[in-house]
Write a protein that holds these residues in place. Structure first.
Motif, mmCIF file in Angstrom:
data_model
loop_
_atom_site.group_PDB
_atom_site.id
_atom_site.type_symbol
_atom_site.label_atom_id
_atom_site.label_comp_id
_atom_site.label_asym_id
_atom_site.label_seq_id
_atom_site.Cartn_x
_atom_site.Cartn_y
_atom_site.Cartn_z
ATOM 1 N N LEU A 112 0.828 -1.208 0.000
ATOM 2 C CA LEU A 112 0.000 0.000 0.000
ATOM 3 C C LEU A 112 0.861 1.256 0.000
ATOM 4 O O LEU A 112 0.569 2.223 -0.713
ATOM 5 C CB LEU A 112 -0.934 -0.008 1.216
ATOM 6 N N GLU A 113 1.926 1.240 0.788
ATOM 7 C CA GLU A 113 2.820 2.398 0.849
ATOM 8 C C GLU A 113 3.479 2.644 -0.505
ATOM 9 O O GLU A 113 3.565 3.793 -0.980
ATOM 10 C CB GLU A 113 3.886 2.177 1.925
ATOM 11 N N ALA A 114 3.939 1.566 -1.137
ATOM 12 C CA ALA A 114 4.566 1.702 -2.451
ATOM 13 C C ALA A 114 3.546 2.134 -3.499
ATOM 14 O O ALA A 114 3.855 2.922 -4.399
ATOM 15 C CB ALA A 114 5.203 0.376 -2.861
ATOM 16 N N ALA A 115 2.322 1.642 -3.378
ATOM 17 C CA ALA A 115 1.283 1.982 -4.347
ATOM 18 C C ALA A 115 0.966 3.472 -4.312
ATOM 19 O O ALA A 115 0.764 4.096 -5.364
ATOM 20 C CB ALA A 115 0.027 1.160 -4.074
ATOM 21 N N PHE A 153 1.317 5.541 -7.711
ATOM 22 C CA PHE A 153 0.101 6.155 -8.254
ATOM 23 C C PHE A 153 0.243 7.675 -8.334
ATOM 24 O O PHE A 153 -0.154 8.292 -9.321
ATOM 25 C CB PHE A 153 -1.109 5.797 -7.389
ATOM 26 N N GLU A 154 0.795 8.282 -7.294
ATOM 27 C CA GLU A 154 0.942 9.735 -7.298
ATOM 28 C C GLU A 154 1.995 10.195 -8.303
ATOM 29 O O GLU A 154 1.897 11.301 -8.849
ATOM 30 C CB GLU A 154 1.293 10.234 -5.895
ATOM 31 N N GLU A 155 2.988 9.364 -8.569
ATOM 32 C CA GLU A 155 4.031 9.723 -9.528
ATOM 33 C C GLU A 155 3.555 9.599 -10.970
ATOM 34 O O GLU A 155 3.900 10.427 -11.826
ATOM 35 C CB GLU A 155 5.263 8.833 -9.333
ATOM 36 N N TYR A 175 -3.158 6.792 -12.201
ATOM 37 C CA TYR A 175 -3.726 5.454 -12.045
ATOM 38 C C TYR A 175 -3.476 4.582 -13.272
ATOM 39 O O TYR A 175 -2.992 3.460 -13.169
ATOM 40 C CB TYR A 175 -5.229 5.546 -11.772
ATOM 41 N N LEU A 176 -3.804 5.089 -14.460
ATOM 42 C CA LEU A 176 -3.715 4.266 -15.664
ATOM 43 C C LEU A 176 -2.285 3.834 -15.964
ATOM 44 O O LEU A 176 -2.043 2.692 -16.363
ATOM 45 C CB LEU A 176 -4.299 5.019 -16.858
ATOM 46 N N ALA A 177 -1.329 4.747 -15.786
ATOM 47 C CA ALA A 177 0.062 4.435 -16.132
ATOM 48 C C ALA A 177 0.770 3.601 -15.073
ATOM 49 O O ALA A 177 1.835 3.037 -15.344
ATOM 50 C CB ALA A 177 0.838 5.727 -16.377
ATOM 51 N N ALA A 178 0.219 3.520 -13.882
ATOM 52 C CA ALA A 178 0.872 2.762 -12.804
ATOM 53 C C ALA A 178 0.905 1.275 -13.149
ATOM 54 O O ALA A 178 -0.103 0.710 -13.581
ATOM 55 C CB ALA A 178 0.136 2.982 -11.489
ATOM 56 N N ARG A 179 2.056 0.653 -12.948
ATOM 57 C CA ARG A 179 2.227 -0.780 -13.253
ATOM 58 C C ARG A 179 2.411 -1.559 -11.965
ATOM 59 O O ARG A 179 3.132 -1.130 -11.063
ATOM 60 C CB ARG A 179 3.437 -0.974 -14.169
ATOM 61 N N LEU A 180 1.742 -2.709 -11.912
ATOM 62 C CA LEU A 180 1.806 -3.520 -10.705
ATOM 63 C C LEU A 180 3.204 -4.049 -10.431
ATOM 64 O O LEU A 180 3.606 -4.168 -9.267
ATOM 65 C CB LEU A 180 0.816 -4.679 -10.809
ATOM 66 N N ASP A 181 3.956 -4.380 -11.480
ATOM 67 C CA ASP A 181 5.309 -4.886 -11.241
ATOM 68 C C ASP A 181 6.206 -3.804 -10.642
ATOM 69 O O ASP A 181 7.077 -4.091 -9.819
ATOM 70 C CB ASP A 181 5.919 -5.457 -12.527
ATOM 71 N N THR A 222 -6.576 14.331 -7.509
ATOM 72 C CA THR A 222 -6.438 14.158 -8.955
ATOM 73 C C THR A 222 -6.519 12.688 -9.320
ATOM 74 O O THR A 222 -7.147 12.305 -10.324
ATOM 75 C CB THR A 222 -5.103 14.755 -9.437
ATOM 76 N N LEU A 223 -5.889 11.849 -8.514
ATOM 77 C CA LEU A 223 -5.956 10.407 -8.731
ATOM 78 C C LEU A 223 -7.386 9.893 -8.635
ATOM 79 O O LEU A 223 -7.819 9.062 -9.439
ATOM 80 C CB LEU A 223 -5.095 9.685 -7.689
ATOM 81 N N VAL A 224 -8.121 10.378 -7.650
ATOM 82 C CA VAL A 224 -9.498 9.928 -7.459
ATOM 83 C C VAL A 224 -10.355 10.322 -8.658
ATOM 84 O O VAL A 224 -11.200 9.539 -9.121
ATOM 85 C CB VAL A 224 -10.085 10.500 -6.156
ATOM 86 N N VAL A 225 -10.143 11.525 -9.182
ATOM 87 C CA VAL A 225 -10.878 11.951 -10.376
ATOM 88 C C VAL A 225 -10.553 11.022 -11.552
ATOM 89 O O VAL A 225 -11.454 10.589 -12.289
ATOM 90 C CB VAL A 225 -10.536 13.409 -10.734
ATOM 91 N N GLU A 226 -9.280 10.693 -11.728
ATOM 92 C CA GLU A 226 -8.876 9.789 -12.805
ATOM 93 C C GLU A 226 -9.521 8.412 -12.626
ATOM 94 O O GLU A 226 -10.017 7.813 -13.591
ATOM 95 C CB GLU A 226 -7.352 9.647 -12.832
ATOM 96 N N PHE A 227 -9.528 7.921 -11.394
ATOM 97 C CA PHE A 227 -10.124 6.620 -11.115
ATOM 98 C C PHE A 227 -11.628 6.661 -11.365
ATOM 99 O O PHE A 227 -12.215 5.694 -11.867
ATOM 100 C CB PHE A 227 -9.833 6.223 -9.663
ATOM 101 N N THR A 228 -12.262 7.781 -11.036
ATOM 102 C CA THR A 228 -13.695 7.928 -11.257
ATOM 103 C C THR A 228 -14.025 7.875 -12.742
ATOM 104 O O THR A 228 -14.987 7.216 -13.165
ATOM 105 C CB THR A 228 -14.194 9.264 -10.666
ATOM 106 N N ILE A 229 -13.231 8.569 -13.557
ATOM 107 C CA ILE A 229 -13.439 8.547 -15.005
ATOM 108 C C ILE A 229 -13.266 7.140 -15.547
ATOM 109 O O ILE A 229 -14.060 6.655 -16.362
ATOM 110 C CB ILE A 229 -12.474 9.525 -15.693
ATOM 111 N N GLN A 230 -12.225 6.456 -15.076
ATOM 112 C CA GLN A 230 -11.978 5.090 -15.517
ATOM 113 C C GLN A 230 -13.105 4.167 -15.098
ATOM 114 O O GLN A 230 -13.484 3.248 -15.833
ATOM 115 C CB GLN A 230 -10.637 4.592 -14.959
ATOM 116 N N ALA A 231 -13.674 4.411 -13.919
ATOM 117 C CA ALA A 231 -14.781 3.582 -13.441
ATOM 118 C C ALA A 231 -15.992 3.695 -14.353
ATOM 119 O O ALA A 231 -16.770 2.737 -14.502
ATOM 120 C CB ALA A 231 -15.156 3.991 -12.016
ATOM 121 N N GLY A 232 -16.174 4.869 -14.971
ATOM 122 C CA GLY A 232 -17.285 5.050 -15.893
ATOM 123 C C GLY A 232 -17.069 4.368 -17.226
ATOM 124 O O GLY A 232 -18.026 4.154 -17.979
#
Length: 226
Positions: free
Chosen positions: A39-42, A46-48, A51-57, A129-139
């Protein structure tokens, strides 16, 4: 006479311990420690990158684990982000409850709440800003949408319960259901103010944000028992 061969007793392997190639003992991290590190790394990734560009690896490597650790703890990127939302809300709620217990009037509590939320809006711009991006993606993505909808409902319910907990000592209703509309109004106001600040950071002051939130929170006074 038969001869009995004594076998040395063997202890069962400790599931919390691994043996390295050299035979040395390495204790496995606790699941909650792995989750906290992810969670700390995420948050950082995410902030760097957004949301979309963040990679799980990348998140897993930042935390010191493999990508499999994310899937075993969260299942997907959208569930990881939703868990971050829940963790942050729980932290804000706990902080609010801890610091708002000693007010002598509902008006003092209201003003404190407005100021506390105003600081949150200003301090957490990257997160909003992240939450707004996630909201758009959720739609656009039904899987993201399902996770996000569940998280939003939990967030509204928790906020309503928090308002009820704080209002009850001042004669307000102790039933969270009585604050469901107020919780929705408050969340919408916070989100809207965050967008205003992001769009025009030099044109929106802390006082304007605080006063806007206070105006919405004043609606809680109408819900108090006479």
């Amino acid at each position: 006479m038969s001869e009995t061969t004594l076998q040395p007793s063997v202890s069962p392997p400790d599931p919390a311990v691994d043996l390295t190639v050299s035979g040395s003992v390495r204790r496995r991290p606790r699941r909650e420690d792995v989750r906290a590190a992810l969670l700390e790394a995420a948050v950082e990734v995410f902030e760097e990158t957004g949301y979309l560009a963040a990679r799980l690896d990348v998140i897993a490597e930042r935390a010191g684990y493999t990508k499999g650790a994310i899937y075993s703890n969260f299942g997907s990127k959208q569930e990881l982000f939703a868990s971050l939302l829940a963790e942050r809300l729980a932290g804000i709620t706990a902080d609010f409850l801890a610091k708002s217990a000693d007010f002598s009037s509902f008006g003092e509590l209201l003003q404190y709440s407005a100021a506390r939320l105003a600081d949150e809006v200003l301090r957490e711009q990257a997160w909003h800003t992240l939450v707004v991006e996630f909201t758009i993606q959720a739609g656009r993505d039904s899987e993201v949408g399902a996770v996000y909808q569940a998280q939003r409902r939990i967030r509204r319910d928790l906020l309503a319960a928090t308002i009820a907990d704080r209002a009850a000592p001042f004669g307000g209703s102790a039933d969270p259901n009585d604050y469901s509309v107020l919780a929705m109004m408050l969340l919408a106001t916070v989100n809207g103010l965050a967008i205003e600040v992001a769009a025009d950071p030099d044109g929106v002051t802390r006082e304007q944000i605080r006063d806007s939130l206070a105006a919405v929170l004043t609606a809680a006074l109408a819900l108090r028992s006479p």
